[in-house]
Write an enzyme that holds these catalytic residues in place. Structure first.
Site, short mmCIF file in Angstrom:
data_model
loop_
_atom_site.label_atom_id
_atom_site.label_comp_id
_atom_site.label_asym_id
_atom_site.label_seq_id
_atom_site.Cartn_x
_atom_site.Cartn_y
_atom_site.Cartn_z
CB SER A 10 -0.89 0.02 1.24
OG SER A 10 -1.37 1.33 1.43
CG HIS A 35 -3.81 -1.60 -1.54
ND1 HIS A 35 -4.94 -2.34 -1.87
CD2 HIS A 35 -4.19 -0.79 -0.53
CE1 HIS A 35 -5.94 -2.00 -1.08
NE2 HIS A 35 -5.52 -1.05 -0.25
CG ASP A 37 -5.06 2.40 0.85
OD1 ASP A 37 -6.02 1.63 0.74
OD2 ASP A 37 -3.95 2.07 1.32
CG MET A 39 -8.15 7.11 2.64
SD MET A 39 -7.31 7.06 4.22
CE MET A 39 -6.51 5.45 4.14
CG HIS A 68 -9.26 0.23 -0.41
ND1 HIS A 68 -8.63 0.05 0.81
CD2 HIS A 68 -10.60 0.26 -0.14
CE1 HIS A 68 -9.53 -0.04 1.77
NE2 HIS A 68 -10.73 0.10 1.23
CG MET A 70 -11.26 3.33 2.24
SD MET A 70 -9.67 3.29 3.10
CE MET A 70 -8.56 3.34 1.69
CG MET A 139 -11.59 -2.77 5.37
SD MET A 139 -10.13 -2.32 4.42
CE MET A 139 -9.13 -1.47 5.64
CG ASP A 177 -6.28 -2.84 3.21
OD1 ASP A 177 -5.19 -2.61 3.75
OD2 ASP A 177 -6.90 -1.99 2.54
#
Ligand code: DX5
Ligand code: ZN
Length: 222
Positions: A10, A35, A37, A39, A68, A70, A139, A177
């Site tokens: 990540s 990966h 992320d 957010m 991913h 979020m 998660m 994750d």
């Protein structure tokens, strides 16, 4: 059936001043997929990176990128990340109003699709959509930050999802994750996972090759 093991560093824990070098470094050290992320300071308290950064990676290197999300909502970002070269887009079911529609949207753009389940999210959200999933991600921390500790109840949950996937006969990856390290990767794999996100356990260390090699050797014993 379990897919070949993939290690997914990540980049949340990477040095963003040197992001390109960091990505080259983990991939040449034996990682399988990046990966990524996302957010939004709404679905989760943190704020990170978007399609522009994803494009800046995929336009220079051909490594697969596992996005991913979020974020809430999800749908407006899907075409943006498809355009930015994502290989996978995963999202949290409670963050979109129409889960089935979002999964269809992702696949319609030629991207592999997945659902992400928080530690307290029950498994019944997988009912009726299994045939639209390329990956299920559990998660093992609450989303929002790197460097948290693995929540042990995830192991039982992984076993349950492994049974669901195997009974379906579908080729769905089972990703985990949060808090994954060389010290716990073997028991996580034994519980059924085949794709391992690791942020601080890799980017926090001096020698990425050594950490990834240690993770792989622990996986060999499973
Ligand atoms: C947390 C992120 C994770 C995180 C994992 O919300 O989704 O991908 O970066 O970090 P570590 O491996 O440090 O727990
Ligand atoms: Zn993540």
């Amino acid at each position: 059936m379990k897919q070949p093991y993939w290690i997914a560093p990540s980049i949340l824990s990477a040095d963003f001043f040197r992001l390109g070098e960091e990505i080259e470094s983990v991939m040449s050290s034996g990682a399988d997929i990046i990966h990524f992320d996302v957010m939004d300071n709404h679905y989760v308290p943190n704020l990170t990176i978007g399609p522009l950064v994803c494009r800046s990676i995929t336009s220079r290197v051909s490594y697969p990128v596992d996005v991913h999300l979020m974020t809430e909502p999800v749908d407006p970002l899907v075409p943006m990340f498809a355009e930015a070269g994502a290989s996978f887009i995963t999202f949290h079911p409670e963050a979109t109003r129409h889960v089935d529609r979002t999964l269809q949207l992702i696949r319609s753009l030629g991207v592999r699709a997945g659902l992400v389940l928080n530690p307290a999210t029950p498994l019944n959200c997988l009912d009726y959509v299994l045939d639209k999933l390329d990956v299920i991600m559990l998660m093992s921390v609450n989303p929002g930050f790197g460097g948290q500790s693995f929540i042990p109840s995830t192991l039982d949950k992984l076993k349950q999802v492994r049974r669901i996937i195997d009974a379906s006969g579908l080729q769905i990856r089972l990703e985990v994750d949060g808090g994954v390290k060389a010290g716990n990767i073997a028991e996580i794999a034994a519980a059924g996972a085949d794709t391992f996100v690791a942020g601080s356990a890799i980017f926090g260390q001096k020698d990425y090759g050594e950490v990834i090699a240690t993770m792989r050797s622990r996986l060999e014993g499973v």
